[in-house]
Design a protein around this motif. Structure first.
Motif, PDB file in Angstrom:
ATOM      1  N   ARG A  90      -5.812  29.970 -60.967  1.00 18.00           N
ATOM      2  CA  ARG A  90      -6.706  29.140 -60.150  1.00 18.00           C
ATOM      3  C   ARG A  90      -8.078  29.013 -60.796  1.00 18.00           C
ATOM      4  O   ARG A  90      -8.656  27.916 -60.845  1.00 18.00           O
ATOM      5  CB  ARG A  90      -6.821  29.751 -58.752  1.00 18.00           C
ATOM      6  CG  ARG A  90      -7.743  29.011 -57.799  1.00 18.00           C
ATOM      7  CD  ARG A  90      -7.610  29.552 -56.389  1.00 18.00           C
ATOM      8  NE  ARG A  90      -8.051  30.939 -56.272  1.00 18.00           N
ATOM      9  CZ  ARG A  90      -9.303  31.298 -55.979  1.00 18.00           C
ATOM     10  NH1 ARG A  90     -10.234  30.371 -55.813  1.00 18.00           N
ATOM     11  NH2 ARG A  90      -9.616  32.568 -55.859  1.00 18.00           N
ATOM     12  N   LEU A 103      -9.767  25.552 -62.229  1.00 17.01           N
ATOM     13  CA  LEU A 103     -11.064  25.095 -61.736  1.00 17.01           C
ATOM     14  C   LEU A 103     -11.988  24.745 -62.902  1.00 17.01           C
ATOM     15  O   LEU A 103     -12.686  23.722 -62.885  1.00 17.01           O
ATOM     16  CB  LEU A 103     -11.697  26.171 -60.861  1.00 17.01           C
ATOM     17  CG  LEU A 103     -13.015  25.813 -60.174  1.00 17.01           C
ATOM     18  CD1 LEU A 103     -12.791  24.727 -59.132  1.00 17.01           C
ATOM     19  CD2 LEU A 103     -13.640  27.037 -59.531  1.00 17.01           C
ATOM     20  N   THR A 128     -18.584  27.128 -61.599  1.00 14.74           N
ATOM     21  CA  THR A 128     -18.164  25.793 -62.027  1.00 14.74           C
ATOM     22  C   THR A 128     -19.323  25.073 -62.702  1.00 14.74           C
ATOM     23  O   THR A 128     -19.153  24.400 -63.732  1.00 14.74           O
ATOM     24  CB  THR A 128     -17.671  24.979 -60.817  1.00 14.74           C
ATOM     25  OG1 THR A 128     -16.646  25.702 -60.152  1.00 14.74           O
ATOM     26  CG2 THR A 128     -17.136  23.637 -61.252  1.00 14.74           C
TER      27      THR A 128
END
Length: 395
Positions: A286, A290, A243
């Motif tokens: 997913r 994210l 991330t």
């Protein structure tokens, strides 16, 4: 008649440019370059067919920035002596699809080096027979990535894709297990330095301000100390660093982030789900969400990197409604198809005409062709590749 949701047909920003629709053709290696890595007649014909598919964005298969560490015996090599061949490839695609964007993925095979070339490694615990890269070697590879990007611009391509995924050099660089003690490993800053330096250098040297620069990443590789873990000896998924990477790429002005996962040949089903494990596509949703959620600002111009979700091929026709739903929910901006473009390179054009394309059946025939180190394509629908799979000789 097949119905394509309006949002998949719609134009959308792709970094500094706009794509005519939301279909993206992922890089799929055909292993059919001529000696020295120049695109062959077969290569050019494949991309002409892909162009007829009217993909919003097409990505040319992984082209190596060096000739001496290749994953495929006939892998493309993007260097000046092959420039005319790449121009023919880009020209054939653009003639068929003048409004679509075309990127060239650039790579160094690293630990995946084979086909008579020598694999390399960043750390001493690399595979047997691999050459340990020196500091000077890595600096040279970085220069070659920048040089290949500028060559890609010369070909007429709209941009480049850094291959930082699937177990190759770029992914190894990002891993927590990259514990080098020079400036290319250990700390987060050192492991992301390759991108942090290369992207601005390409921006500064490119002739066109809207030349596209982006990255394909494996969010979670499924190996100890791999991308998507928190430490060199950890295997449990922890996406904090990945991330953080998305945020860094945004700050660097990346035009897009192509989200993938896994390592083909090691954690294959994470990368490309098969029918028995098709639900892995939900993990890709997913991961993309994210990344999208992490891009919670703009770069001052109102731009954010476009996000591409992978693993749609296994879903066949169901992919259309799910891709539309994921885009509408803000999980992704583009739907990426890899094996499906091998099965039918004209998929988007056929769908938009209301025709049924040849669907990928997830038989893994293309994977077995890749392992055999012969020309690669769809062995289910195409007689040439079917014959290659059974005999090693094309029809």
């Amino acid at each position: 008649m097949i119905e394509v949701p309006d949002i998949l047909r719609s134009p959308a920003p792709f970094g500094r440019r706009k794509a005519p629709n939301r279909f993206l053709s992922q890089p799929m290696e055909g292993n059919d370059g001529e000696h020295g890595g120049c695109p062959s007649g077969r290569t050019v014909s494949r991309y002409a067919a892909l162009g007829r598919g009217n993909w919003g964005v097409g990505v040319v298969e992984a082209a190596s920035v060096v000739p001496d560490c290749l994953a495929r015996v006939n892998q493309l090599v993007l260097e000046r002596k092959n420039l005319d061949g790449f121009k023919r490839l880009v020209g054939a695609y653009k003639e068929a699809n003048p409004d679509g964007l075309l990127l060239i993925q650039i790579t160094h095979s690293g630990r995946k080096g084979s086909g008579g070339t020598v694999p390399t490694t960043l750390t001493a615990d690399g595979p047997s027979g691999a050459r340990l890269l020196s500091t000077a070697d890595i600096e040279d590879i970085k220069r070659r990535f920048v040089a290949a990007s500028l060559l890609a611009e010369e070909t007429g391509a709209d941009g480049i894709d850094f291959k930082m995924c699937h177990g190759y050099f770029g992914a190894e660089m990002l891993r927590p297990s990259n514990t080098r003690t020079d400036g290319w490993g250990g700390s987060w800053e050192n492991r992301t330095r390759f991108l942090a330096e290369s992207i601005p250098e390409i921006r500064a040297a490119a002739h066109h301000a809207d030349f596209l620069v982006g990255v394909r990443v494996s969010m979670y590789e499924g190996i100890r100390g791999g991308c998507g873990t928190a430490a060199p000896d950890e295997i449990i998924e922890d996406l904090s660093e990945m991330t953080r990477l998305a945020v860094l790429l945004h700050r660097l002005g990346a035009d897009y982030i192509n989200v993938s996962a896994g390592i083909p040949g090691e954690t294959s089903e994470i990368t490309r789900p098969v029918q028995q494990s098709r639900w892995f596509y939900q993990q890709h949703a997913r991961y993309s969400k994210l990344v999208k959620d992490s891009l919670c600002g703009t770069d001052g111009t109102g731009r954010r990197p476009a996000v591409v979700q992978s693993a749609f091929s296994v879903l066949k026709a169901e992919a259309l409604s799910l891709a539309a739903e994921f885009i509408e929910r803000g999980y992704t901006d583009f739907a990426g198809f890899g094996r499906q473009q091998f099965a039918d390179p004209e998929t988007p054009a056929k769908l938009m005409r209301g025709e049924e394309p040849l669907w990928c059946v997830a038989c893994s025939g293309c994977t077995r062709l890749m392992v055999k180190q012969v020309n690669d394509g769809c062995s289910f629908h195409d007689s040439y590749y079917k014959e290659l799979l059974s005999t090693g000789k094309g029809s």
